[in-house]
Design an enzyme around this catalytic site. Sequence first.
Site, PDB file in Angstrom:
ATOM      1  N   ASP A 117       1.075  -1.221   0.104  1.00  0.00           N
ATOM      2  CA  ASP A 117      -0.106   0.087   0.131  1.00  0.00           C
ATOM      3  C   ASP A 117       0.793   1.230  -0.040  1.00  0.00           C
ATOM      4  O   ASP A 117       1.761   1.258   0.790  1.00  0.00           O
ATOM      5  CB  ASP A 117      -0.894   0.061   1.215  1.00  0.00           C
ATOM      6  CG  ASP A 117      -2.048   0.979   1.227  1.00  0.00           C
ATOM      7  OD1 ASP A 117      -2.271   1.332  -0.042  1.00  0.00           O
ATOM      8  OD2 ASP A 117      -2.797   1.263   2.111  1.00  0.00           O
ATOM      9  N   GLY A 118       0.555   2.298  -0.622  1.00  0.00           N
ATOM     10  CA  GLY A 118       0.963   3.431  -0.850  1.00  0.00           C
ATOM     11  C   GLY A 118       1.624   4.032  -1.772  1.00  0.00           C
ATOM     12  O   GLY A 118       2.465   4.949  -1.761  1.00  0.00           O
ATOM     13  N   HIS A 166       2.907   3.512  -9.343  1.00  0.00           N
ATOM     14  CA  HIS A 166       2.686   1.970  -9.441  1.00  0.00           C
ATOM     15  C   HIS A 166       4.076   1.139 -10.055  1.00  0.00           C
ATOM     16  O   HIS A 166       4.216   0.169  -9.815  1.00  0.00           O
ATOM     17  CB  HIS A 166       1.638   1.638 -10.352  1.00  0.00           C
ATOM     18  CG  HIS A 166       0.421   2.216  -9.627  1.00  0.00           C
ATOM     19  ND1 HIS A 166      -0.018   2.055  -8.189  1.00  0.00           N
ATOM     20  CD2 HIS A 166      -0.608   3.063 -10.039  1.00  0.00           C
ATOM     21  CE1 HIS A 166      -1.239   2.572  -8.170  1.00  0.00           C
ATOM     22  NE2 HIS A 166      -1.595   3.312  -8.894  1.00  0.00           N
ATOM     23  N   ASN A 174     -10.514  -2.019  -6.254  1.00  0.00           N
ATOM     24  CA  ASN A 174      -9.444  -1.449  -7.009  1.00  0.00           C
ATOM     25  C   ASN A 174     -10.227  -0.973  -8.382  1.00  0.00           C
ATOM     26  O   ASN A 174      -9.540  -0.011  -9.129  1.00  0.00           O
ATOM     27  CB  ASN A 174      -8.409  -1.859  -7.067  1.00  0.00           C
ATOM     28  CG  ASN A 174      -7.313  -1.785  -5.674  1.00  0.00           C
ATOM     29  OD1 ASN A 174      -6.727  -2.479  -5.496  1.00  0.00           O
ATOM     30  ND2 ASN A 174      -7.738  -0.575  -4.950  1.00  0.00           N
ATOM     31  N   PHE A 175     -11.042  -1.986  -8.779  1.00  0.00           N
ATOM     32  CA  PHE A 175     -11.842  -1.573 -10.218  1.00  0.00           C
ATOM     33  C   PHE A 175     -12.516  -0.287 -10.257  1.00  0.00           C
ATOM     34  O   PHE A 175     -12.770   0.283 -11.221  1.00  0.00           O
ATOM     35  CB  PHE A 175     -12.522  -2.707 -10.601  1.00  0.00           C
ATOM     36  CG  PHE A 175     -12.039  -3.987 -10.992  1.00  0.00           C
ATOM     37  CD1 PHE A 175     -11.316  -3.767 -12.330  1.00  0.00           C
ATOM     38  CD2 PHE A 175     -11.893  -5.289 -10.441  1.00  0.00           C
ATOM     39  CE1 PHE A 175     -10.578  -4.886 -12.964  1.00  0.00           C
ATOM     40  CE2 PHE A 175     -11.232  -6.280 -10.908  1.00  0.00           C
ATOM     41  CZ  PHE A 175     -10.542  -5.969 -12.245  1.00  0.00           C
ATOM     42  N   ARG A 200       1.289  -5.105   6.285  1.00  0.00           N
ATOM     43  CA  ARG A 200       0.792  -3.962   5.397  1.00  0.00           C
ATOM     44  C   ARG A 200       1.508  -2.802   5.724  1.00  0.00           C
ATOM     45  O   ARG A 200       2.201  -2.269   6.640  1.00  0.00           O
ATOM     46  CB  ARG A 200      -0.408  -3.480   5.836  1.00  0.00           C
ATOM     47  CG  ARG A 200      -1.284  -2.375   5.133  1.00  0.00           C
ATOM     48  CD  ARG A 200      -2.507  -2.137   5.295  1.00  0.00           C
ATOM     49  NE  ARG A 200      -3.442  -1.498   4.283  1.00  0.00           N
ATOM     50  CZ  ARG A 200      -4.507  -1.457   3.828  1.00  0.00           C
ATOM     51  NH1 ARG A 200      -5.493  -2.226   4.550  1.00  0.00           N
ATOM     52  NH2 ARG A 200      -4.899  -0.677   2.986  1.00  0.00           N
ATOM     53  N   ARG A 236      -5.635  -2.020   8.388  1.00  0.00           N
ATOM     54  CA  ARG A 236      -6.839  -2.705   8.051  1.00  0.00           C
ATOM     55  C   ARG A 236      -6.499  -4.031   7.118  1.00  0.00           C
ATOM     56  O   ARG A 236      -5.464  -3.975   6.638  1.00  0.00           O
ATOM     57  CB  ARG A 236      -7.744  -1.898   7.353  1.00  0.00           C
ATOM     58  CG  ARG A 236      -8.342  -0.805   7.810  1.00  0.00           C
ATOM     59  CD  ARG A 236      -9.209  -0.081   6.831  1.00  0.00           C
ATOM     60  NE  ARG A 236      -8.808   0.448   5.641  1.00  0.00           N
ATOM     61  CZ  ARG A 236      -8.125   1.670   5.422  1.00  0.00           C
ATOM     62  NH1 ARG A 236      -7.945   2.363   6.694  1.00  0.00           N
ATOM     63  NH2 ARG A 236      -7.425   2.030   4.642  1.00  0.00           N
TER      64      ARG A 236
HETATM   65  C1  FPP Z   1      -1.157   0.290  -3.625  1.00  0.00           C
HETATM   66  O1  FPP Z   1      -0.858   1.657  -3.707  1.00  0.00           O
HETATM   67  C2  FPP Z   1      -1.074  -0.087  -5.239  1.00  0.00           C
HETATM   68  C3  FPP Z   1      -1.801  -0.864  -5.632  1.00  0.00           C
HETATM   69  C4  FPP Z   1      -3.463  -1.248  -5.223  1.00  0.00           C
HETATM   70  C5  FPP Z   1      -1.850  -1.080  -7.294  1.00  0.00           C
HETATM   71  C6  FPP Z   1      -1.318  -2.017  -7.829  1.00  0.00           C
HETATM   72  C7  FPP Z   1       0.344  -2.738  -7.140  1.00  0.00           C
HETATM   73  C8  FPP Z   1       1.393  -2.576  -7.772  1.00  0.00           C
HETATM   74  C9  FPP Z   1       1.686  -1.682  -9.060  1.00  0.00           C
HETATM   75  C10 FPP Z   1       2.490  -3.135  -7.147  1.00  0.00           C
HETATM   76  C11 FPP Z   1       2.626  -4.782  -7.795  1.00  0.00           C
HETATM   77  C12 FPP Z   1       2.728  -4.709  -9.100  1.00  0.00           C
HETATM   78  C13 FPP Z   1       2.508  -5.654 -10.065  1.00  0.00           C
HETATM   79  C14 FPP Z   1       2.645  -5.491 -11.579  1.00  0.00           C
HETATM   80  C15 FPP Z   1       2.192  -6.999  -9.840  1.00  0.00           C
HETATM   81  P1  FPP Z   1      -2.085   2.529  -3.627  1.00  0.00           P
HETATM   82  O2  FPP Z   1      -2.450   2.888  -5.213  1.00  0.00           O
HETATM   83  O3  FPP Z   1      -3.372   2.112  -2.936  1.00  0.00           O
HETATM   84  O4  FPP Z   1      -1.634   3.946  -2.976  1.00  0.00           O
HETATM   85  P2  FPP Z   1      -2.486   4.902  -2.109  1.00  0.00           P
HETATM   86  O5  FPP Z   1      -2.540   3.991  -0.924  1.00  0.00           O
HETATM   87  O6  FPP Z   1      -1.218   5.858  -1.705  1.00  0.00           O
HETATM   88  O7  FPP Z   1      -3.458   5.406  -2.531  1.00  0.00           O
END
Ligand code: FPP
Length: 297
Positions: A75-76, A92, A124-125, A246, A252
Amino acid sequence: MSKQMKTLKDIIGKKINEIGGYIIKSGPGRQLVSVVYHSRFFKLTSNRIYEMMDRKLLEEVRKHKLPEHIAIIMDGNRRFADGLGLDHNTGHLLGRDKLDEVVEWCFSEVGIKVLTVYAFSTENFRRDDEEVSAIMNLCAEELEKGVNDPRVHDNKICIRVIGHLKSLPKEVRNAAKLIMNHTKNYDKHFFNLALAYGGRQDILQAIHCIARDVKNNRLKPEDIEEEIISSYLYTKGLPDPNLILRTSGEERLSNFLLWQAAHSDLYFSDVYWPELKKGDILKAIRTYQQRQRSFNN
Ligand code: FPP
């Protein structure tokens, strides 16, 4: 260390911090800190220090029982990108690179048997189309690359993509099928990539399959026990995670491995996923080992 010594150490430490803070806040002090911080010497020295600390921690971790299965909520990425003034897709991309490093640390350096990472949830979708499609492209690319990655074959890593695969774009689904097929007979390490994954959806699909098997007389209702339910989940055949980590300071489960997390130890790290260091993973494992010790005593 005695309690008085510890208090004295805290007081001296606090004073040093105050004086340091005062110097840093003054104009020339700030300039000096910035020059030192960005110098090659500082970077080399701090890298050396991190390496030494990691080596020591790794030695310590190897002396104790390892968690068999580590699961990670990465996350993050976006907050990390925001902090550096970068766009979210670059966040990402850096997150993807971090995953590559973490897999290597866990499998080759530490010797973890099973690693499950939460890359994309069913929720996430709901993100905007452009971001979803950038993440999906990254996933397809990563899985396609994995098919011919010598590290996968040398380390005999069985890769599974877990989640509601039908809701993934065709390229990701095809790449997932290909890599799962190419690695299905490996059993030294297991890597689960959770994509379009939701813990409730995992349980729901298990219930559907159980109901179908009951209807077809392949399973008797009175035989349905906890182990049977586990054997219908996406993680079938693997142990439940001993440790769930996490990043990003959120505390969470966010619909991750709900059934499987019943007895997992939880570890929350404040760092954003792309900035996670080897030392953070080692610290999480060491904390788990210490908690196990006090739990079992
Ligand atoms: C978490 O940070 C990232 C995701 C939910 C999206 C995708 C994950 C990756 C790109 C890492 C692994 C990659 C692959 C290709 C398997 P967030 O987008 O939720 O960031 P935020 O919490 O700061 O909003």
